[in-house]
Design a protein around this motif. Structure first.
Motif: not given
Length: 314
Positions: A114-123
């Motif tokens: 299981l993998e949880l991905w996100t877009l972090r601030s400034g990236e």
């Protein structure tokens, strides 16, 4: 399906009418009667338990270790051999509609990720929030050093389109960027699921399946075709049927009949615990013929309303 699925239980939680708690609406527990008995009738306040934490934080959450966390039912989870869980919220016009919880493990007998991905601030690339990899240590090491641009890999495609990305085979065609590491550990399929958050930050859940313990017996992604007034199958695979897309090529599931349309109209996931009783549904009959007993219908909102479903069969 003879092999035990990596997803061992699924729960649907919905906010109470008075807004004071989030309540268990339904669940599929397989043969885990004890965990089911402990769970039935449960409700959590804001910030309490895994569903309550998702409600409070307004984003998906993955727990890699249920027994050493704030998970309330840790004793029952330990008894049943459950290792981890991921919880995904669903929103409509900023309002929480539901929380879907998937339970997985244990890694002594099952292999999956299981993998949880996100877009972090400034990236501008997705990075890993956290993941559960069992004993697939080399695959985990490569994953934690990986980033995905929009449209790149399973997480990147799900992020760009806002729709599930279903890979029935992790071949060397470039669609799954970590295919060499996946092949070494025995991973063979992947599904990327875009997960909404209250603040609009993109999240993507990726489930990586193995031939030892498939994520589910069958996964289907259906989209509403307004021209015919029903759902058409876009992608999917079945562990017991090699020709799923061809067998459903001419199938149209009416919007006003059955669980697909009802889930979209109610805007919450729905569960059919006994597919054998739904003798009039073509998809139910097909699933039963493949040895499957239940299904979870997750309605999807891509911004223009709930017009698609992701369906898990067990």
């Amino acid at each position: 399906m003879d092999r035990e699925p990596f997803i061992r239980a699924t729960e649907i939680w919905v906010p109470a009418a008075d807004g004071r708690s989030i309540d268990l609406q339904s669940g599929v527990y397989g043969q885990m009667d004890y965990f089911a008995a402990v769970s039935r009738g449960m409700r959590f306040e804001l910030g309490e338990g895994l569903p309550g934490k998702v409600w409070e934080q307004g984003r998906p959450i993955i727990l890699r270790d249920l027994c050493n966390s704030y998970f309330v039912r840790k004793e029952a989870a330990m008894t049943e051999g459950l290792s981890c869980a991921v919880a995904m919220p669903s929103y409509d016009a900023g309002r929480l509609r539901s929380v879907t919880v998937l339970f997985c493990g244990d890694d002594r007998f099952r292999l999956g990720a299981l993998e949880l991905w996100t877009l972090r601030s400034g990236e501008d690339e997705l990075s890993l929030v956290d993941g559960y990899f069992g004993h697939a240590h080399e695959f985990e090491s490569e994953t934690r050093d990986t980033r995905f641009a929009s449209g790149e890999g399973v997480p990147g495609r799900a992020w760009r389109t806002g729709r599930p990305d279903v890979l029935a085979s992790l071949g060397s065609d470039g669609r799954f960027l970590r295919h060499e590491a996946a092949d070494q550990v025995g991973f063979d399929r992947a599904v990327g699921v875009p997960c909404p958050s209250r603040k609009g930050v993109p999240f993507v859940l990726t489930l990586v399946s193995s031939c030892v313990s498939p994520v589910a017996g069958r996964i289907e992604y259906w989209v509403l075709d307004e021209g015919v007034g029903g759902f058409r199958l876009v992608s999917g695979y079945c562990e017991a049927c090699e020709d799923l897309l061809t067998s459903h090529a001419d199938t149209v599931i009416a919007f006003d009949v059955g669980l697909f349309g009802r889930a979209c109209r109610k805007r919450i996931p729905l569960i059919d615990e006994d597919l054998a009783t739904d003798t009039e549904s073509r998809v139910a009959r097909s699933a039963v013929a493949a040895g499957l007993k239940s299904m979870v219908v997750q309605p999807l909102n891509a911004g223009d309303g709930f017009d698609a479903v992701l369906v898990w069969y067990f």
